[in-house]
Write a protein that holds these residues in place. Structure first.
Motif, mmCIF file in Angstrom:
data_model
loop_
_atom_site.group_PDB
_atom_site.id
_atom_site.type_symbol
_atom_site.label_atom_id
_atom_site.label_comp_id
_atom_site.label_asym_id
_atom_site.label_seq_id
_atom_site.Cartn_x
_atom_site.Cartn_y
_atom_site.Cartn_z
ATOM 1 N N CYS A 170 15.817 24.566 46.076
ATOM 2 C CA CYS A 170 17.194 24.167 46.378
ATOM 3 C C CYS A 170 17.510 24.365 47.859
ATOM 4 N N ILE A 171 17.043 25.471 48.422
ATOM 5 C CA ILE A 171 17.273 25.726 49.845
ATOM 6 C C ILE A 171 16.600 24.659 50.697
ATOM 7 N N MET A 172 15.359 24.311 50.341
ATOM 8 C CA MET A 172 14.646 23.271 51.084
ATOM 9 C C MET A 172 15.345 21.923 50.946
ATOM 10 N N THR A 173 15.810 21.606 49.735
ATOM 11 C CA THR A 173 16.516 20.340 49.518
ATOM 12 C C THR A 173 17.795 20.281 50.340
ATOM 13 N N HIS A 174 18.535 21.376 50.355
ATOM 14 C CA HIS A 174 19.781 21.429 51.125
ATOM 15 C C HIS A 174 19.509 21.297 52.619
ATOM 16 N N PHE A 175 18.485 21.989 53.095
ATOM 17 C CA PHE A 175 18.152 21.923 54.517
ATOM 18 C C PHE A 175 17.770 20.499 54.910
ATOM 19 N N THR A 176 16.949 19.856 54.081
ATOM 20 C CA THR A 176 16.517 18.488 54.371
ATOM 21 C C THR A 176 17.703 17.530 54.383
ATOM 22 N N TYR A 177 18.607 17.720 53.437
ATOM 23 C CA TYR A 177 19.781 16.843 53.357
ATOM 24 C C TYR A 177 20.702 17.041 54.556
ATOM 25 N N GLU A 178 20.939 18.316 54.912
ATOM 26 C CA GLU A 178 21.849 18.610 56.014
ATOM 27 C C GLU A 178 21.273 18.192 57.360
ATOM 28 N N ARG A 179 19.954 18.307 57.507
ATOM 29 C CA ARG A 179 19.319 18.028 58.798
ATOM 30 C C ARG A 179 18.499 16.747 58.750
ATOM 31 N N PHE A 180 18.923 15.805 57.925
ATOM 32 C CA PHE A 180 18.115 14.608 57.709
ATOM 33 C C PHE A 180 17.890 13.822 58.993
ATOM 34 N N SER A 181 18.801 13.948 59.948
ATOM 35 C CA SER A 181 18.655 13.205 61.198
ATOM 36 C C SER A 181 17.400 13.611 61.953
ATOM 37 N N PHE A 182 16.930 14.835 61.729
ATOM 38 C CA PHE A 182 15.725 15.284 62.412
ATOM 39 C C PHE A 182 14.492 14.554 61.899
ATOM 40 N N PHE A 183 14.579 13.992 60.688
ATOM 41 C CA PHE A 183 13.419 13.353 60.097
ATOM 42 C C PHE A 183 13.442 11.834 60.258
ATOM 43 N N LYS A 184 14.498 11.296 60.879
ATOM 44 C CA LYS A 184 14.573 9.854 61.068
ATOM 45 C C LYS A 184 13.594 9.390 62.133
ATOM 46 N N THR A 185 13.388 10.204 63.127
ATOM 47 C CA THR A 185 12.403 9.903 64.161
ATOM 48 C C THR A 185 11.264 10.899 64.050
ATOM 49 N N PHE A 186 10.099 10.486 64.471
ATOM 50 C CA PHE A 186 8.920 11.345 64.338
ATOM 51 C C PHE A 186 9.074 12.590 65.203
ATOM 52 N N ASN A 187 8.891 13.734 64.594
ATOM 53 C CA ASN A 187 8.946 15.007 65.302
ATOM 54 C C ASN A 187 7.691 15.779 64.917
ATOM 55 N N LEU A 188 6.857 16.067 65.901
ATOM 56 C CA LEU A 188 5.561 16.674 65.629
ATOM 57 C C LEU A 188 5.701 18.020 64.936
ATOM 58 N N PHE A 189 6.636 18.842 65.389
ATOM 59 C CA PHE A 189 6.786 20.185 64.823
ATOM 60 C C PHE A 189 7.120 20.117 63.338
ATOM 61 N N TYR A 190 8.190 19.391 63.013
ATOM 62 C CA TYR A 190 8.608 19.306 61.618
ATOM 63 C C TYR A 190 7.559 18.609 60.759
ATOM 64 N N SER A 191 6.904 17.614 61.333
ATOM 65 C CA SER A 191 5.892 16.877 60.575
ATOM 66 C C SER A 191 4.708 17.769 60.222
ATOM 67 N N LEU A 192 4.256 18.577 61.184
ATOM 68 C CA LEU A 192 3.120 19.460 60.928
ATOM 69 C C LEU A 192 3.466 20.532 59.902
ATOM 70 N N ILE A 193 4.644 21.139 60.044
ATOM 71 C CA ILE A 193 5.055 22.173 59.097
ATOM 72 C C ILE A 193 5.224 21.585 57.696
ATOM 73 N N ALA A 194 5.852 20.410 57.623
ATOM 74 C CA ALA A 194 6.057 19.768 56.325
ATOM 75 C C ALA A 194 4.721 19.393 55.687
ATOM 76 N N LEU A 195 3.800 18.852 56.489
ATOM 77 C CA LEU A 195 2.488 18.467 55.972
ATOM 78 C C LEU A 195 1.722 19.685 55.472
ATOM 79 N N THR A 196 1.789 20.788 56.227
ATOM 80 C CA THR A 196 1.121 22.023 55.808
ATOM 81 C C THR A 196 1.687 22.535 54.492
ATOM 82 N N THR A 197 3.005 22.481 54.370
ATOM 83 C CA THR A 197 3.651 22.935 53.136
ATOM 84 C C THR A 197 3.235 22.082 51.949
ATOM 85 N N ILE A 198 3.191 20.764 52.148
ATOM 86 C CA ILE A 198 2.797 19.855 51.068
ATOM 87 C C ILE A 198 1.348 20.105 50.648
#
Length: 234
Positions: A170-198
């Protein structure tokens, strides 16, 4: 060649344990006593490990929750550096919670494995001591505050770990929803962390199952002896 026989009856189990292929010396009673002692030791070892692992994961999850709380209550919770650190904490909390839930299920499996061995071994050595319990109908009550209640503490721990995992989802879902603008454009930091988590999530789900070798044993439910010395299924 791997032995994949399924032992479905007590006689089949006894035959396997007393097979002449087992290189153990001594009388049949001595061997049975040593076998029971070994089963009790391993079962105790599994139970000890179960709660040690729970303490280990609780420490990391509590630290993650504390870190997350500090980031959202900081003076600049929307700063880029704070958001990155918050995202890392959420990913760590999610992974540790999932790992804790799976470890609980794995520990429970091996605990029950040795309990089933104990069920079939103790009768011929010390009698049905472990299988003989007080009646739940007489000695167990959920509503009476002064009575005991027949609840599995390991199941409570499993349910609690699942609840903590859902909280982090739920915390991850809320964070993604609230900060969705960060994922609209490619961001290496968030992409690497998200990929590692997946990747870690998939690995935990698919790669954490224990490979069962040798003989697969099927046992029956435990029985309870009540005050009138009759047996009933639990």
């Amino acid at each position: 060649m791997e032995d994949t026989r399924e032992i479905k009856t007590k006689s089949e189990y006894s035959f396997l344990m007393t097979s002449s292929k087992i290189p153990v010396s001594g009388t049949e009673d001595d061997i049975a006593s040593r076998r029971l002692e070994k089963i009790l030791d391993i079962r105790k070892f599994e139970i000890d490990l179960y709660w040690k692992r729970a303490t280990y994961f609780w420490a990391f999850i509590a630290a993650s929750l504390t870190g997350y709380g500090l980031t959202i209550t900081s003076q600049t919770p929307s700063a880029d550096g704070v958001l990155k650190f918050q995202f890392i904490i959420i990913c760590l909390g999610l992974i540790f919670s999932l790992a804790w839930y799976l470890v609980n299920k794995g520990s429970k499996f091996w605990q029950e494995n040795w309990e089933k061995h104990l069920d079939l071994t103790e009768d011929s050595v010390i009698g049905p001591l472990y299988k003989t319990t007080i009646s739940k109908n007489t000695y167990s009550s959920f509503w009476n505050p002064t009575k005991a209640y027949a609840v599995s503490v390991s199941k409570v721990n499993q349910i609690l770990s699942l609840f903590v995992l859902l909280i982090w989802i739920c915390i991850m879902t809320h964070f993604t929803y609230e900060r969705f603008s960060f994922f609209k454009t490619f961001n290496l930091f968030y992409s690497l962390i998200a990929l590692t988590t997946i990747i870690m999530t998939i690995y935990l789900l698919l790669g954490s199952r224990t490979g069962i070798k040798d003989t697969v044993v099927h046992f029956y439910k435990r029985k309870v002896i009540n005050k009138s010395n009759t047996t009933e299924n639990t």
